[in-house]
Design a protein around this motif. Structure first.
Motif, PDB file in Angstrom:
ATOM      1  N   UNK A  67     -27.065  53.123 -20.838  1.00  0.00           N
ATOM      2  CA  UNK A  67     -26.439  52.909 -22.143  1.00  0.00           C
ATOM      3  C   UNK A  67     -25.885  51.504 -22.295  1.00  0.00           C
ATOM      4  N   UNK A  68     -25.602  50.846 -21.168  1.00  0.00           N
ATOM      5  CA  UNK A  68     -25.081  49.491 -21.214  1.00  0.00           C
ATOM      6  C   UNK A  68     -25.969  48.567 -20.394  1.00  0.00           C
ATOM      7  N   UNK A  69     -26.205  47.366 -20.915  1.00  0.00           N
ATOM      8  CA  UNK A  69     -26.993  46.361 -20.196  1.00  0.00           C
ATOM      9  C   UNK A  69     -26.019  45.389 -19.533  1.00  0.00           C
ATOM     10  N   UNK A  70     -26.149  45.216 -18.234  1.00  0.00           N
ATOM     11  CA  UNK A  70     -25.205  44.386 -17.488  1.00  0.00           C
ATOM     12  C   UNK A  70     -25.888  43.226 -16.773  1.00  0.00           C
ATOM     13  N   UNK A  71     -25.098  42.223 -16.452  1.00  0.00           N
ATOM     14  CA  UNK A  71     -25.538  41.151 -15.558  1.00  0.00           C
ATOM     15  C   UNK A  71     -25.278  41.642 -14.137  1.00  0.00           C
ATOM     16  N   UNK A  72     -26.255  41.547 -13.272  1.00  0.00           N
ATOM     17  CA  UNK A  72     -26.155  42.164 -11.938  1.00  0.00           C
ATOM     18  C   UNK A  72     -25.837  41.154 -10.824  1.00  0.00           C
ATOM     19  N   UNK A  73     -25.227  40.039 -11.182  1.00  0.00           N
ATOM     20  CA  UNK A  73     -24.934  38.983 -10.202  1.00  0.00           C
ATOM     21  C   UNK A  73     -24.119  39.479  -9.008  1.00  0.00           C
ATOM     22  N   UNK A  74     -22.977  40.116  -9.303  1.00  0.00           N
ATOM     23  CA  UNK A  74     -22.083  40.567  -8.234  1.00  0.00           C
ATOM     24  C   UNK A  74     -22.766  41.605  -7.354  1.00  0.00           C
ATOM     25  N   UNK A  75     -23.509  42.492  -7.977  1.00  0.00           N
ATOM     26  CA  UNK A  75     -24.206  43.541  -7.238  1.00  0.00           C
ATOM     27  C   UNK A  75     -25.257  42.939  -6.313  1.00  0.00           C
ATOM     28  N   UNK A 115     -18.271  41.879 -11.346  1.00  0.00           N
ATOM     29  CA  UNK A 115     -17.986  42.996 -10.431  1.00  0.00           C
ATOM     30  C   UNK A 115     -17.445  44.211 -11.175  1.00  0.00           C
ATOM     31  N   UNK A 116     -17.118  44.054 -12.460  1.00  0.00           N
ATOM     32  CA  UNK A 116     -16.717  45.199 -13.284  1.00  0.00           C
ATOM     33  C   UNK A 116     -17.767  45.393 -14.366  1.00  0.00           C
ATOM     34  N   UNK A 117     -17.921  46.605 -14.851  1.00  0.00           N
ATOM     35  CA  UNK A 117     -18.917  46.887 -15.886  1.00  0.00           C
ATOM     36  C   UNK A 117     -18.611  46.084 -17.149  1.00  0.00           C
ATOM     37  N   UNK A 118     -17.343  46.060 -17.550  1.00  0.00           N
ATOM     38  CA  UNK A 118     -16.953  45.310 -18.755  1.00  0.00           C
ATOM     39  C   UNK A 118     -17.286  43.828 -18.601  1.00  0.00           C
ATOM     40  N   UNK A 119     -16.922  43.261 -17.463  1.00  0.00           N
ATOM     41  CA  UNK A 119     -17.207  41.854 -17.217  1.00  0.00           C
ATOM     42  C   UNK A 119     -18.690  41.573 -17.157  1.00  0.00           C
ATOM     43  N   UNK A 120     -19.454  42.481 -16.538  1.00  0.00           N
ATOM     44  CA  UNK A 120     -20.905  42.310 -16.407  1.00  0.00           C
ATOM     45  C   UNK A 120     -21.593  42.374 -17.770  1.00  0.00           C
ATOM     46  N   UNK A 121     -21.092  43.229 -18.657  1.00  0.00           N
ATOM     47  CA  UNK A 121     -21.641  43.322 -20.011  1.00  0.00           C
ATOM     48  C   UNK A 121     -21.334  42.037 -20.780  1.00  0.00           C
ATOM     49  N   UNK A 122     -20.110  41.554 -20.672  1.00  0.00           N
ATOM     50  CA  UNK A 122     -19.704  40.339 -21.385  1.00  0.00           C
ATOM     51  C   UNK A 122     -20.489  39.114 -20.917  1.00  0.00           C
ATOM     52  N   UNK A 123     -20.723  39.022 -19.613  1.00  0.00           N
ATOM     53  CA  UNK A 123     -21.501  37.896 -19.078  1.00  0.00           C
ATOM     54  C   UNK A 123     -22.940  37.975 -19.582  1.00  0.00           C
ATOM     55  N   UNK A 124     -23.503  39.168 -19.575  1.00  0.00           N
ATOM     56  CA  UNK A 124     -24.880  39.339 -20.078  1.00  0.00           C
ATOM     57  C   UNK A 124     -24.969  38.942 -21.554  1.00  0.00           C
ATOM     58  N   UNK A 125     -23.991  39.331 -22.352  1.00  0.00           N
ATOM     59  CA  UNK A 125     -23.988  38.981 -23.778  1.00  0.00           C
ATOM     60  C   UNK A 125     -23.877  37.475 -23.979  1.00  0.00           C
ATOM     61  N   UNK A 132     -30.921  32.962 -26.370  1.00  0.00           N
ATOM     62  CA  UNK A 132     -31.685  33.382 -27.542  1.00  0.00           C
ATOM     63  C   UNK A 132     -30.991  33.109 -28.874  1.00  0.00           C
ATOM     64  N   UNK A 133     -29.732  32.678 -28.815  1.00  0.00           N
ATOM     65  CA  UNK A 133     -29.002  32.436 -30.059  1.00  0.00           C
ATOM     66  C   UNK A 133     -28.224  33.639 -30.534  1.00  0.00           C
ATOM     67  N   UNK A 134     -28.523  34.805 -29.973  1.00  0.00           N
ATOM     68  CA  UNK A 134     -27.815  36.043 -30.328  1.00  0.00           C
ATOM     69  C   UNK A 134     -28.024  37.073 -29.224  1.00  0.00           C
ATOM     70  N   UNK A 135     -27.187  38.100 -29.209  1.00  0.00           N
ATOM     71  CA  UNK A 135     -27.337  39.178 -28.232  1.00  0.00           C
ATOM     72  C   UNK A 135     -28.312  40.215 -28.756  1.00  0.00           C
ATOM     73  N   UNK A 136     -28.742  41.099 -27.888  1.00  0.00           N
ATOM     74  CA  UNK A 136     -29.648  42.173 -28.313  1.00  0.00           C
ATOM     75  C   UNK A 136     -28.980  43.087 -29.335  1.00  0.00           C
ATOM     76  N   UNK A 137     -27.657  43.250 -29.181  1.00  0.00           N
ATOM     77  CA  UNK A 137     -26.916  44.081 -30.138  1.00  0.00           C
ATOM     78  C   UNK A 137     -26.925  43.444 -31.526  1.00  0.00           C
ATOM     79  N   UNK A 138     -26.733  42.122 -31.573  1.00  0.00           N
ATOM     80  CA  UNK A 138     -26.730  41.408 -32.852  1.00  0.00           C
ATOM     81  C   UNK A 138     -28.127  41.390 -33.473  1.00  0.00           C
ATOM     82  N   UNK A 139     -29.139  41.207 -32.640  1.00  0.00           N
ATOM     83  CA  UNK A 139     -30.516  41.115 -33.137  1.00  0.00           C
ATOM     84  C   UNK A 139     -31.027  42.443 -33.692  1.00  0.00           C
ATOM     85  N   UNK A 140     -30.464  43.547 -33.236  1.00  0.00           N
ATOM     86  CA  UNK A 140     -30.973  44.866 -33.643  1.00  0.00           C
ATOM     87  C   UNK A 140     -30.161  45.519 -34.755  1.00  0.00           C
TER      88      UNK A 140
END
Length: 239
Positions: A67-75, A115-125, A132-140
């Motif tokens: 349901x959430x797309x994250x940046x997986x750097x820490x993992x 290292x947190x889901x919230x932080x990983x989502x924010x970094x990905x956005x 891309x100029x926008x996030x997937x949420x904004x584009x859709x």
């Protein structure tokens, strides 16, 4: 009756921020207790991240079905790109020094934004917006369910492609692919434009390396034009 643990009165943050000199005073029993406390917290974060990630031959990536797309750097950092088990604990260390070293690694992990889901989502956005100029949420926004799924899939593929190329670029430079550098976003934007142009991953990496070198040489030339190579031009400083 056994002596109570000194670290039992400390929070996870307090243990991780302990001064090295203070930690050096603790015996193995106390260090073991401290490691157990911070390991529980770190493993809980890892377990949450794993819910939104999938393991590939290149390491952990976003799970397209989550349901959430994250940046997986820490993992990926904590598992060496999926090659080690994502767990901390006393059983993974035999000596006091190994326990202290593991606490140090936990400190680094816990300090990572991803290292947190919230932080990983924010970094990905933030990365998607820069790439891309926008996030997937904004584009859709305003799209039908099917269109939204297609948009998300396209963003997922491009994001993974660009990030895979970025990792290769850092490895080519002999650098940690999970670390942040001053030129990170500049490199990512070059890679993104190269891939959009139709280059393969390897071609994009070579192009980024050449482009960054060209820009560096251009900056050096501008600097030399500005200050010159004859420092006597600055006058006589003898007073």
């Amino acid at each position: 009756m056994s002596k109570p643990f000194y670290v039992d009165g400390l929070t996870v943050d307090q243990i991780l921020s302990m001064d090295p000199a203070e930690m050096a005073k603790l015996n193995k029993r106390e260090i073991s207790r401290a490691l157990r406390t911070v390991s529980l917290a770190a493993n809980k974060r890892i377990d949450k991240l794993l819910q939104y990630a999938t393991k590939t031959k290149h390491g952990y990536e976003q799970n397209p079905k989550a349901k959430k797309a994250i940046a997986t750097d820490a993992l990926n950092w904590v598992t060496s790109d999926g090659t080690t088990k994502p767990k901390f604990g006393v059983k993974r260390s035999e000596t006091r020094n190994q326990m202290i070293a593991q606490i140090g690694k936990i400190r680094q992990f816990m300090n990572m934004k991803t290292s947190t889901v919230t932080g990983a989502v924010n970094v990905r956005k933030a990365r998607e917006k820069n790439i891309f100029g926008k996030t997937r949420e904004q584009a859709s926004r305003g799209q039908s369910k099917r269109e939204k799924q297609r948009t998300y899939k396209n963003f997922q593929q491009m994001y993974s492609f660009v990030w895979g190329a970025y990792h290769k670029y850092r490895e080519l430079k002999g650098q940690d692919p999970h670390a942040h550098y001053e030129d990170s976003m500049q490199v990512i934007q070059i890679l993104a434009s190269a891939i959009v142009y139709g280059m393969s991953e390897d071609e994009a990496v070579r192009y980024a390396a050449e482009e960054m070198q060209r820009q560096y040489e251009e900056q050096q030339a501008q600097y030399e034009d500005l200050v010159g190579d004859d420092f006597t031009d600055f006058g006589n400083f003898n007073v």
